[in-house]
Design a protein around this motif. Sequence first.
Motif, short mmCIF file in Angstrom:
data_model
loop_
_atom_site.label_atom_id
_atom_site.label_comp_id
_atom_site.label_asym_id
_atom_site.label_seq_id
_atom_site.Cartn_x
_atom_site.Cartn_y
_atom_site.Cartn_z
N GLY A 1 2.71 2.15 -1.82
CA GLY A 1 4.13 1.95 -1.32
C GLY A 1 4.59 0.65 -2.02
O GLY A 1 3.78 -0.25 -2.66
N GLU A 2 6.03 0.61 -2.18
CA GLU A 2 6.51 -0.37 -2.99
C GLU A 2 6.08 -1.78 -2.70
O GLU A 2 5.88 -2.76 -3.55
CB GLU A 2 8.03 -0.25 -2.96
CG GLU A 2 8.62 -0.92 -3.94
CD GLU A 2 10.23 -0.47 -4.00
OE1 GLU A 2 10.76 -0.87 -5.10
OE2 GLU A 2 10.56 0.28 -3.02
N ARG A 3 6.21 -2.23 -1.27
CA ARG A 3 5.51 -3.62 -1.01
C ARG A 3 4.44 -3.92 -1.22
O ARG A 3 3.90 -5.01 -1.63
CB ARG A 3 6.33 -3.84 0.52
CG ARG A 3 5.56 -5.05 1.43
CD ARG A 3 5.95 -5.32 2.65
NE ARG A 3 7.34 -5.34 2.84
CZ ARG A 3 8.18 -6.62 2.36
NH1 ARG A 3 7.34 -7.56 2.35
NH2 ARG A 3 9.47 -6.74 2.65
N ARG A 4 3.33 -2.98 -0.74
CA ARG A 4 1.95 -3.06 -1.10
C ARG A 4 1.72 -3.34 -2.55
O ARG A 4 0.79 -3.97 -2.72
CB ARG A 4 1.40 -2.05 -0.63
CG ARG A 4 1.23 -2.09 1.00
CD ARG A 4 0.19 -0.95 1.74
NE ARG A 4 -1.17 -1.46 1.58
CZ ARG A 4 -2.26 -1.01 1.87
NH1 ARG A 4 -2.13 0.40 2.33
NH2 ARG A 4 -3.40 -1.44 1.65
N PHE A 5 2.29 -2.32 -3.12
CA PHE A 5 2.25 -2.23 -4.78
C PHE A 5 2.70 -4.07 -5.52
O PHE A 5 1.76 -4.45 -6.15
CB PHE A 5 2.91 -1.47 -5.52
CG PHE A 5 2.82 -1.45 -7.04
CD1 PHE A 5 1.73 -0.82 -7.80
CD2 PHE A 5 3.79 -2.16 -7.82
CE1 PHE A 5 1.60 -1.01 -9.11
CE2 PHE A 5 3.59 -2.14 -9.08
CZ PHE A 5 2.60 -1.46 -9.83
N TYR A 6 3.46 -4.51 -5.00
CA TYR A 6 4.22 -5.50 -5.57
C TYR A 6 3.38 -6.59 -4.96
O TYR A 6 3.34 -7.61 -5.64
CB TYR A 6 5.69 -6.00 -5.11
CG TYR A 6 6.67 -5.10 -6.27
CD1 TYR A 6 6.46 -5.39 -7.63
CD2 TYR A 6 7.64 -4.19 -5.87
CE1 TYR A 6 7.43 -4.99 -8.68
CE2 TYR A 6 8.45 -3.58 -6.55
CZ TYR A 6 8.58 -3.95 -8.22
OH TYR A 6 8.98 -3.37 -9.03
N GLY A 7 2.94 -6.73 -3.73
CA GLY A 7 2.04 -7.46 -3.25
C GLY A 7 0.70 -7.72 -4.05
O GLY A 7 0.14 -8.83 -4.18
#
Length: 293
Positions: free
Chosen positions: A106-112
């Motif tokens: 997911g975008e948020r988890r990836f950037y996190g």
Amino acid sequence: MNDTIPHLTADAAALLSETSTGRIRAIRSRRWVLYPRAKQALDRLEALLEHPKGTRMPSVAIYGDSGMGKTMIMKRFRDQHPPVFDRRTAVLKTPVLAMEMVSRPGERRFYGELLTQLGAPQAPRADIAQMEQAALRIMGAIGLQVLVIDEVHNILAGTYREQRIVLNTLRFLSNRLQISLVCFGVNEAREAIGGDVQLARRFEQLTLSRWAANEQFETLVASILRNTPLRRPSVLTPKALRRILQITDGITANIFLMLGSLAIEAIESGSERITDDAVAAWVPAFDTETAFA
């Protein structure tokens, strides 16, 4: 010292001064052994660092079954290019950054996860746009050239929409920062990257196939033995090599495990070498199909 012990590398020969316990500990540790297939992969990754920045940066995808040495190659490449402190700019330059694809993309988890690997503090309430800008700013400042992503097949755990978003994110990062991508994964990872045609076209594919009875396999075994601190040379016949291949299913990690176990037995018994008889008598303490799944 290696001149007087021709069957060992200099590093392995130096270990002969250790006690039996010390040598066994060294054998059990995760050792890097350079063999032709690994060198080919590393040479290709090195070429990415030498490529001039441009609009379509080349990338590499390395596929293979679990236990074929993908992660060891990744760590070797990363360790050969550690962060270097630039006294002029007071910035820790990081040419290679390695991360693992999150288990549920997911975008948020990836950037996190990316920000975590960058050592950046994360505001609990930061939105995706803020996380993206922080990642871009930091990666630009540290002079990142290659972003390495392990376990890229994890992308397939997401929905079709989540997969598309993550793949778009990878393509965006490569375009914006003019960096190369290196992806490691099991063979199913081809399907993951193939979900974005534009991204997939940028990847050169390298496959770490299971070992077969050929000269490359003989070279691998010889390389392992030269890096194993036994006092006497181990000379194995083609029959013994076929036995090793049969027991290990041609999986690199299994081959290392088997030869390491045989080497420890050789030290403990005082024979100080691996013989055909020892290979024939060896029984694995693992199920070769599941031990490295």
